[in-house]
Design a protein around this motif. Sequence first.
Motif, PDB file in Angstrom:
ATOM      1  N   TRP A  83      51.867  40.706  41.143  1.00 32.37           N
ATOM      2  CA  TRP A  83      50.497  40.296  40.871  1.00 32.37           C
ATOM      3  C   TRP A  83      50.169  40.677  39.439  1.00 32.37           C
ATOM      4  N   LEU A  84      49.092  40.090  38.941  1.00 31.55           N
ATOM      5  CA  LEU A  84      48.572  40.480  37.636  1.00 31.55           C
ATOM      6  C   LEU A  84      47.059  40.417  37.695  1.00 31.55           C
ATOM      7  N   VAL A  85      46.423  40.954  36.690  1.00 27.17           N
ATOM      8  CA  VAL A  85      44.964  40.938  36.609  1.00 27.17           C
ATOM      9  C   VAL A  85      44.565  40.364  35.259  1.00 27.17           C
ATOM     10  N   MET A  86      43.574  39.467  35.304  1.00 29.67           N
ATOM     11  CA  MET A  86      42.905  39.011  34.089  1.00 29.67           C
ATOM     12  C   MET A  86      41.460  39.468  34.219  1.00 29.67           C
ATOM     13  N   GLN A  87      40.763  39.628  33.111  1.00 32.93           N
ATOM     14  CA  GLN A  87      39.372  40.084  33.159  1.00 32.93           C
ATOM     15  C   GLN A  87      38.471  39.152  32.369  1.00 32.93           C
ATOM     16  N   THR A  88      37.217  39.105  32.806  1.00 34.22           N
ATOM     17  CA  THR A  88      36.206  38.398  32.030  1.00 34.22           C
ATOM     18  C   THR A  88      35.826  39.284  30.844  1.00 34.22           C
ATOM     19  N   SER A  89      35.075  38.751  29.917  1.00 40.43           N
ATOM     20  CA  SER A  89      34.691  39.528  28.735  1.00 40.43           C
ATOM     21  C   SER A  89      33.826  40.733  29.084  1.00 40.43           C
ATOM     22  N   ASP A  90      33.143  40.694  30.241  1.00 37.45           N
ATOM     23  CA  ASP A  90      32.349  41.860  30.646  1.00 37.45           C
ATOM     24  C   ASP A  90      33.118  42.796  31.586  1.00 37.45           C
ATOM     25  N   GLY A  91      34.430  42.599  31.707  1.00 33.86           N
ATOM     26  CA  GLY A  91      35.273  43.531  32.459  1.00 33.86           C
ATOM     27  C   GLY A  91      35.461  43.230  33.935  1.00 33.86           C
ATOM     28  N   GLN A  92      34.973  42.103  34.432  1.00 27.84           N
ATOM     29  CA  GLN A  92      35.153  41.757  35.849  1.00 27.84           C
ATOM     30  C   GLN A  92      36.607  41.325  36.077  1.00 27.84           C
ATOM     31  N   GLN A 112      49.479  40.057  26.925  1.00 32.60           N
ATOM     32  CA  GLN A 112      49.921  38.717  26.537  1.00 32.60           C
ATOM     33  C   GLN A 112      49.031  37.653  27.183  1.00 32.60           C
ATOM     34  N   ARG A 113      48.967  36.493  26.544  1.00 30.34           N
ATOM     35  CA  ARG A 113      48.202  35.363  27.091  1.00 30.34           C
ATOM     36  C   ARG A 113      49.095  34.535  27.983  1.00 30.34           C
ATOM     37  N   VAL A 114      48.494  34.026  29.054  1.00 34.86           N
ATOM     38  CA  VAL A 114      49.200  33.152  29.983  1.00 34.86           C
ATOM     39  C   VAL A 114      48.334  31.937  30.275  1.00 34.86           C
ATOM     40  N   LEU A 115      48.980  30.887  30.728  1.00 33.62           N
ATOM     41  CA  LEU A 115      48.308  29.707  31.257  1.00 33.62           C
ATOM     42  C   LEU A 115      48.813  29.568  32.677  1.00 33.62           C
ATOM     43  N   MET A 116      47.889  29.464  33.641  1.00 32.71           N
ATOM     44  CA  MET A 116      48.259  29.428  35.055  1.00 32.71           C
ATOM     45  C   MET A 116      47.642  28.217  35.720  1.00 32.71           C
ATOM     46  N   GLU A 117      48.342  27.693  36.704  1.00 38.71           N
ATOM     47  CA  GLU A 117      47.787  26.631  37.530  1.00 38.71           C
ATOM     48  C   GLU A 117      47.719  27.162  38.946  1.00 38.71           C
ATOM     49  N   GLY A 118      46.591  26.928  39.623  1.00 38.15           N
ATOM     50  CA  GLY A 118      46.448  27.405  40.990  1.00 38.15           C
ATOM     51  C   GLY A 118      45.043  27.199  41.513  1.00 38.15           C
ATOM     52  N   VAL A 119      44.700  28.005  42.517  1.00 35.89           N
ATOM     53  CA  VAL A 119      43.395  27.913  43.178  1.00 35.89           C
ATOM     54  C   VAL A 119      42.726  29.283  43.170  1.00 35.89           C
ATOM     55  N   SER A 120      41.385  29.286  43.278  1.00 36.76           N
ATOM     56  CA  SER A 120      40.635  30.542  43.263  1.00 36.76           C
ATOM     57  C   SER A 120      39.744  30.643  44.493  1.00 36.76           C
ATOM     58  N   TRP A 121      39.314  31.877  44.803  1.00 35.29           N
ATOM     59  CA  TRP A 121      38.364  32.150  45.880  1.00 35.29           C
ATOM     60  C   TRP A 121      37.923  33.598  45.751  1.00 35.29           C
ATOM     61  N   LYS A 122      36.890  33.967  46.509  1.00 30.17           N
ATOM     62  CA  LYS A 122      36.481  35.364  46.569  1.00 30.17           C
ATOM     63  C   LYS A 122      36.443  35.789  48.023  1.00 30.17           C
ATOM     64  N   GLU A 123      36.662  37.080  48.244  1.00 32.84           N
ATOM     65  CA  GLU A 123      36.631  37.636  49.590  1.00 32.84           C
ATOM     66  C   GLU A 123      36.398  39.133  49.497  1.00 32.84           C
ATOM     67  N   ILE A 124      36.013  39.711  50.621  1.00 33.92           N
ATOM     68  CA  ILE A 124      35.852  41.162  50.684  1.00 33.92           C
ATOM     69  C   ILE A 124      37.239  41.801  50.724  1.00 33.92           C
ATOM     70  N   VAL A 161      53.054  29.904  36.202  1.00 29.11           N
ATOM     71  CA  VAL A 161      52.522  30.694  35.096  1.00 29.11           C
ATOM     72  C   VAL A 161      53.377  30.412  33.859  1.00 29.11           C
ATOM     73  N   VAL A 162      52.719  30.121  32.751  1.00 31.23           N
ATOM     74  CA  VAL A 162      53.391  29.934  31.468  1.00 31.23           C
ATOM     75  C   VAL A 162      52.959  31.075  30.564  1.00 31.23           C
ATOM     76  N   ILE A 163      53.907  31.817  30.034  1.00 35.56           N
ATOM     77  CA  ILE A 163      53.593  32.868  29.061  1.00 35.56           C
ATOM     78  C   ILE A 163      53.528  32.197  27.703  1.00 35.56           C
ATOM     79  N   LEU A 164      52.380  32.331  27.050  1.00 37.92           N
ATOM     80  CA  LEU A 164      52.174  31.669  25.753  1.00 37.92           C
ATOM     81  C   LEU A 164      52.553  32.570  24.604  1.00 37.92           C
TER      82      LEU A 164
END
Length: 164
Positions: A83-92, A112-124, A161-164
């Motif tokens: 797994w990996l984590v990306m963050q929004t500019s406010d740290g989310q 490093q920057r990546v470009l990813m293709e996929g789907v998103s969702w939120k859950e507890i 995932v593409v590593i740019l």
Amino acid sequence: MIKYAYLLILFTALIAAACSSDTSADYSAAPEATETETVFGAPFTPAAYLTADELLPLITDEESELMQVSAEVTEVCQTKGCWLVMQTSDGQPIRVTFKDYAYFVPKDLAGQRVLMEGVSWKEITSVAHQQHYLEDAYASEEEIAAITEPKTGYYFEATGVVIL
């Protein structure tokens, strides 16, 4: 003897043709893509993409349509790269997993920057899952023990995932 000369010429022409064929992917739609990129998972054609900041308000309880996101990696599973984590500019944080657990990314991908293709969702996210993620990141026992409440987690499941 002439027969062998013709065969040699034919063989040389075939080798030259095979070596000159262009098998590179067309990444003209993604201005950040470079010739040194590395791909993990299913290959995809880069297209219009979102940033982590643009993605976050679009994440709902339901799985999204297939989309592309480009972001800087802030953290990677240090056990396997699963797994990996990306963050929004406010740290989310937005946690990225990989479709069907079919591939892993390098453990030194943070920064490093990546470009990813996929789907998103939120859950507890349960306490146990939050603690497991911290264990994978080699967090201290104190950090792990400090997790006592479930919380809303934002997720992206990448098919590639593409590593740019």
